[in-house]
Write an enzyme that holds these catalytic residues in place. Structure first.
Site, PDB file in Angstrom:
ATOM      1  N   CYS A  50     -26.514 -10.493   9.423  1.00 15.81           N
ATOM      2  CA  CYS A  50     -27.107  -9.762  10.543  1.00 15.81           C
ATOM      3  C   CYS A  50     -28.503  -9.306  10.109  1.00 15.81           C
ATOM      4  O   CYS A  50     -29.114  -9.917   9.240  1.00 15.81           O
ATOM      5  CB  CYS A  50     -26.217  -8.617  11.019  1.00 15.81           C
ATOM      6  N   ARG A 102     -22.978  -4.919  11.603  1.00 15.96           N
ATOM      7  CA  ARG A 102     -22.193  -6.084  12.042  1.00 15.96           C
ATOM      8  C   ARG A 102     -21.694  -6.958  10.900  1.00 15.96           C
ATOM      9  O   ARG A 102     -20.516  -7.322  10.865  1.00 15.96           O
ATOM     10  CB  ARG A 102     -23.014  -6.938  13.012  1.00 15.96           C
ATOM     11  N   ASP A 146     -25.535  -5.499  18.806  1.00 16.07           N
ATOM     12  CA  ASP A 146     -25.926  -4.667  17.672  1.00 16.07           C
ATOM     13  C   ASP A 146     -25.685  -3.208  18.021  1.00 16.07           C
ATOM     14  O   ASP A 146     -26.357  -2.650  18.884  1.00 16.07           O
ATOM     15  CB  ASP A 146     -27.411  -4.896  17.357  1.00 16.07           C
TER      16      ASP A 146
END
Length: 158
Positions: free
Chosen positions: A8, A14, A122
């Site tokens: 990420c 994440r 996100d």
């Protein structure tokens, strides 16, 4: 040995979440290594508080987790690289074009049509609910990702 890498941006929300969830999926399997990194990570940062708390609620401890910046060595060691978004995929392929054949979108193999091919949202800077939504999406995506790897992994004779 399959070496799965989740990527990420900052490697605090994440990708550590995906790493922990996938590690849990393959807990009984000695043929998997699992890691994560970020395309713009500040090395040595802990997982975000909501990521750590949600995973702790599921029995996964991220207390020793430290973020790391994606680099050539990490990519060379990975057999499969799963980006959280098309932006991350583009960044990896742009900087490391020789790695293109092992880079996928984490949702690419999702069983559910509404998730397949979509970026994982996100949750950075948002509340716990945003992290819970990200976690639920990953929990739906990762089993089919594991099935893809198991079905396509080249069997090694020796």
């Amino acid at each position: 040995m399959k070496n799965v890498l989740f990527v990420c941006t900052g490697n605090t929300c994440r990708s550590p979440m995906a790493e922990a969830l996938f590690r849990e999926l393959v807990r009984e399997r000695a043929d998997y290594q699992v890691g994560s990194a970020g395309v713009a990570a500040a090395p040595g940062m802990p997982a975000s508080k909501h990521t750590a708390a949600l995973l702790k609620d599921r029995g996964m401890d991220l207390a020793s987790f430290q973020s790391r910046m994606l680099d050539k060595k990490i990519l060379d060691e990975a057999t499969h690289v799963f980006a959280m978004s098309s932006h991350h995929m583009a960044a990896i392929v742009d900087e490391f074009p020789e790695q293109t054949d092992k880079v996928y979108l984490v949702s690419e193999f999702a069983a559910e049509d509404e998730l397949r091919g979509k970026d994982v949202s996100d949750p950075f800077g948002q509340g716990r609910q945003a992290y819970e939504e990200t976690l639920r999406s990953l929990e739906k995506m990762l089993p089919s990702l594991l099935a893809y790897i198991d079905q396509t992994w080249k069997k090694n004779d020796g």
